[in-house]
Scaffold this motif. Structure first.
Motif, PDB file in Angstrom:
ATOM      1  N   TYR A 193     -39.084  76.542 -25.795  1.00 59.56           N
ATOM      2  CA  TYR A 193     -39.445  75.680 -26.654  1.00 59.56           C
ATOM      3  C   TYR A 193     -38.607  74.810 -26.714  1.00 59.56           C
ATOM      4  O   TYR A 193     -37.575  74.634 -27.290  1.00 59.56           O
ATOM      5  CB  TYR A 193     -39.415  77.111 -27.533  1.00 59.56           C
ATOM      6  CG  TYR A 193     -40.430  75.664 -28.701  1.00 59.56           C
ATOM      7  CD1 TYR A 193     -41.649  75.363 -27.884  1.00 59.56           C
ATOM      8  CD2 TYR A 193     -39.937  75.737 -29.776  1.00 59.56           C
ATOM      9  CE1 TYR A 193     -42.721  75.162 -29.426  1.00 59.56           C
ATOM     10  CE2 TYR A 193     -40.237  73.972 -30.540  1.00 59.56           C
ATOM     11  CZ  TYR A 193     -42.423  73.727 -30.446  1.00 59.56           C
ATOM     12  OH  TYR A 193     -42.874  73.700 -31.024  1.00 59.56           O
ATOM     13  N   LYS A 194     -39.257  73.192 -26.364  1.00 53.26           N
ATOM     14  CA  LYS A 194     -38.366  72.104 -26.788  1.00 53.26           C
ATOM     15  C   LYS A 194     -39.289  71.639 -28.391  1.00 53.26           C
ATOM     16  O   LYS A 194     -40.259  70.742 -28.533  1.00 53.26           O
ATOM     17  CB  LYS A 194     -39.082  71.029 -25.746  1.00 53.26           C
ATOM     18  CG  LYS A 194     -38.207  71.129 -24.731  1.00 53.26           C
ATOM     19  CD  LYS A 194     -38.894  70.361 -23.852  1.00 53.26           C
ATOM     20  CE  LYS A 194     -38.334  70.461 -22.107  1.00 53.26           C
ATOM     21  NZ  LYS A 194     -39.059  69.698 -21.098  1.00 53.26           N
ATOM     22  N   SER A 195     -38.137  71.501 -29.356  1.00 50.25           N
ATOM     23  CA  SER A 195     -38.276  71.681 -31.226  1.00 50.25           C
ATOM     24  C   SER A 195     -38.553  70.127 -31.560  1.00 50.25           C
ATOM     25  O   SER A 195     -37.586  69.785 -30.375  1.00 50.25           O
ATOM     26  CB  SER A 195     -37.385  72.287 -31.371  1.00 50.25           C
ATOM     27  OG  SER A 195     -37.762  71.591 -33.508  1.00 50.25           O
ATOM     28  N   ARG A 196     -39.482  69.574 -32.031  1.00 47.85           N
ATOM     29  CA  ARG A 196     -39.506  68.523 -32.615  1.00 47.85           C
ATOM     30  C   ARG A 196     -37.953  67.891 -33.613  1.00 47.85           C
ATOM     31  O   ARG A 196     -37.866  66.834 -33.560  1.00 47.85           O
ATOM     32  CB  ARG A 196     -40.366  68.487 -33.636  1.00 47.85           C
ATOM     33  CG  ARG A 196     -40.278  69.510 -35.044  1.00 47.85           C
ATOM     34  CD  ARG A 196     -41.783  69.167 -36.142  1.00 47.85           C
ATOM     35  NE  ARG A 196     -42.877  69.823 -35.415  1.00 47.85           N
ATOM     36  CZ  ARG A 196     -43.839  68.536 -36.058  1.00 47.85           C
ATOM     37  NH1 ARG A 196     -43.611  67.578 -36.566  1.00 47.85           N
ATOM     38  NH2 ARG A 196     -45.330  68.789 -35.010  1.00 47.85           N
ATOM     39  N   PHE A 197     -37.315  69.769 -33.820  1.00 48.37           N
ATOM     40  CA  PHE A 197     -36.320  68.953 -34.023  1.00 48.37           C
ATOM     41  C   PHE A 197     -35.000  68.496 -33.075  1.00 48.37           C
ATOM     42  O   PHE A 197     -33.821  68.294 -33.487  1.00 48.37           O
ATOM     43  CB  PHE A 197     -35.839  69.656 -35.140  1.00 48.37           C
ATOM     44  CG  PHE A 197     -36.265  70.115 -36.061  1.00 48.37           C
ATOM     45  CD1 PHE A 197     -36.374  69.461 -37.152  1.00 48.37           C
ATOM     46  CD2 PHE A 197     -37.495  70.683 -36.101  1.00 48.37           C
ATOM     47  CE1 PHE A 197     -37.229  69.501 -38.999  1.00 48.37           C
ATOM     48  CE2 PHE A 197     -38.389  70.922 -37.846  1.00 48.37           C
ATOM     49  CZ  PHE A 197     -38.274  69.976 -38.241  1.00 48.37           C
TER      50      PHE A 197
END
Length: 572
Positions: free
Chosen positions: A244-248
């Protein structure tokens, strides 16, 4: 998620759960063991729990476990004995303390308190390490997660399928622990030995697996795990995984361990990224990105086990196209696992916020209609028999049991509607700033600058006061510490419309009220609990047209009375 929530969720969202075949009757539990969160004895208050090194050898055929737990504590004050919690139905084979094998007379377990006399007294600042070897048949869950314990089941193919669900009764059903919300260890190592080819899934990060003589030992490591969040999940699992590529800016693995239907499993797995993005965007970073976001299919409905949520909802879909039970459980990674209530009396901090994430997510996908439709379903379930918060320490079962003067489902449904009203009262900015401070201890969380924390009802009230610059006790005193809802009494005298708040305790309640008059909305500040508006000739009016307020509602009460009567009639 617990039994009354799940019962409420079944009503609210059309969910149902099928129980596995009935296991043998569980051994009787002492009152102490059956009720998680009782008062901690001085010896438990005297230590900081640094490390739990847990070894479980699980025999599916005999439904037995062999346990070997080494627990490390840092002393905050002088100590002569260590006191743990362990179901007395798990016989102890031996106990070591600081490398010394103790005589049987040096330890005792009567009602579930396992008292261990140390070889010699220790001063504050010292560390002590105790090792408990035990065995037996752990308490079997009759209907997990409503009644907790070990779940012994089989997959559709007839292979062993085993899981734990112990929120209500506590961690002491299968390992020696401090069975209190504040008893979480700073580090947990789980070593789970099972017959090959079974897979054992645990909390945190997979360290490795060794296979020998037809047995597999899986090693998992996790940090700051909530006490009831430590779990066993055993089956011939198959695994789906992705990054998962987080927005953070960080990345972390997503895992789903399932037992049978790959097509349904892939469809559920596809829901993970959307749920994560919503929760991260609404609250903040996923708390356990350094470990994993995981879900394990279980032979019971669900539970918020840290980094490995239990899921057994039969791949249900709500009208908005997703599994709201999974979304609720995932929300608990923030509300329950990252932020943990300091006492069971504050359990609404877990459940109200996780429940409120359901209409918010529905609204994010389906708009205002989905948001308010979901809230309306919750509104029909509110009981108002007892306050959400008693103001005194309580055990878990005392909170969930309305016959013990507990709030029951109201910590979910009423709590969520209260948060909806709070958000409309203080505004989105103040509301979400307050939520972030509650969960992370900072308004600007980024991966790496926060750790799991405890919170109380008073903590949240103080946060809201600080963020808003106002004293909001009047709001929380009514919604949390009183059973009855505020009653907005409306009378008309000619063209003058009078509004008066009547609240339990007759304290102040300056909750503003919107009145729509024709095409215009007038906001009455209700500063002293009263308000008036003049109606033009022939004008139609509507109270609270945007449905901002949780208040008494004669229509809802009539509906609840009708449903109750129908059930009673069918029962007879």
């Amino acid at each position: 998620m617990r039994r009354t929530l799940l019962a409420g969720a079944c009503l609210a969202f059309g969910l149902c759960a099928c129980s596995p075949s009935a296991p043998p009757a569980p051994p009787p539990l002492t009152d102490y063991t059956a009720n998680s969160g009782g008062p901690r004895v001085p010896e438990q208050l005297a230590v900081a729990f640094e490390h739990a090194d847990l070894h479980f050898r699980v025999d599916p055929e005999a439904r037995r476990i062999q346990g070997d737990a080494t627990l490390t504590f840092l002393l905050k004050s002088p100590l002569r004995r260590v006191v743990l919690d362990l179901d007395r139905n798990l016989p102890i084979e031996s106990v070591d303390a600081d490398g010394v094998r103790l005589a049987q007379s040096a330890y005792r377990n009567t009602d579930g308190h396992l008292e261990i006399d140390l070889p010699h007294p220790l001063d504050a600042g010292a560390r002590t390490k105790v090792r408990v070897i035990y065995h037996g048949r752990p308490h079997t869950a009759v209907h997990a997660p409503w009644d907790g314990g070990m779940v012994w089941s089989t997959t559709p193919g007839g292979q062993p399928w085993i899981a734990t669900a112990v929120e209500g009764e506590g961690c002491d059903l299968f390992w020696p622990c401090i069975d209190h919300p504040t008893g979480r260890p700073a580090l947990v190592d789980e070593h789970v030995t099972v017959p090959a080819p079974l897979v054992a899934v645990g909390n945190g990060v997979a360290v490795g697996m060794e296979e020998k003589d037809g047995m597999r030992t899986y090693h998992w490591r996790a940090h700051d795990v909530s006490t009831y969040g430590i779990s066993l999940n055993i089956a011939p699992y198959r695994e789906l995984t992705a990054t998962y590529k987080s927005r953070f800016g960080n990345r972390y693995p997503m895992h789903y361990w399932y037992v049978d239907d790959e097509a349904k499993a892939r469809a559920l797995f596809a829901e993970f990224p959307s749920m994560l993005d919503f929760l991260e965007g609404t609250i903040g970073p996923y708390p356990f990105g350094a470990e994993k976001m995981g879900v394990a299919e279980t032979p019971f409905l669900g539970m918020e086990h840290q980094t490995v949520n239990a899921y057994g909802n039969d791949y249900a879909k709500n009208p908005y196209g997703y599994d709201d039970l999974l979304q609720h459980e995932l929300s608990h990674e923030w509300f329950g696992n990252q932020m943990t209530n300091a006492n069971w009396d504050d359990m609404w901090l877990h459940e109200a916020f996780a429940t409120y994430m359901q209409p918010l997510y529905a609204g994010a996908l389906g708009g205002k209609q989905a948001y308010f439709a979901t809230l309306m379903r919750l509104r029909t379930l509110i009981g108002n028999r007892h306050p959400i918060v008693s103001g005194t320490p309580r055990r878990e079962e005392d909170v969930y049991n309305e016959d013990r003067d507990g709030p029951g489902q109201d910590i979910y449904n009423k709590g969520a509607l209260m948060l909806h009203t709070l958000r409309n009262t203080i505004g989105d900015d103040a509301f979400y700033r307050s939520v972030r401070l509650l969960v992370y201890g900072t308004e600007h969380p980024v991966p790496g600058n926060f750790s799991p924390r405890y919170a109380t009802t008073r903590d949240f009230i103080d946060i809201v006061d600080k963020v808003t610059g106002k004293n909001m006790d009047w709001f929380f005193n009514v919604y949390l510490y009183q059973a009855k809802l505020p009653d907005l009494q409306v009378t008309r005298d000619g063209q003058l419309l009078h509004l008066v708040w009547k609240v339990p305790g007759d304290g102040p309640f300056p909750l503003p009220v919107d009145v729509q008059v024709g095409d215009h909305v007038v906001t009455l500040p209700m500063t002293d609990g009263h308000g008036e508006v003049t109606l033009p000739d022939g004008a139609m009016y509507s109270i609270d047209p945007a449905s901002k307020l949780l208040r008494q509602d004669a229509g809802i009460e009539a509906y609840r009375a009708y449903v109750k009567a129908k059930r009673k009639s069918k029962g007879s």
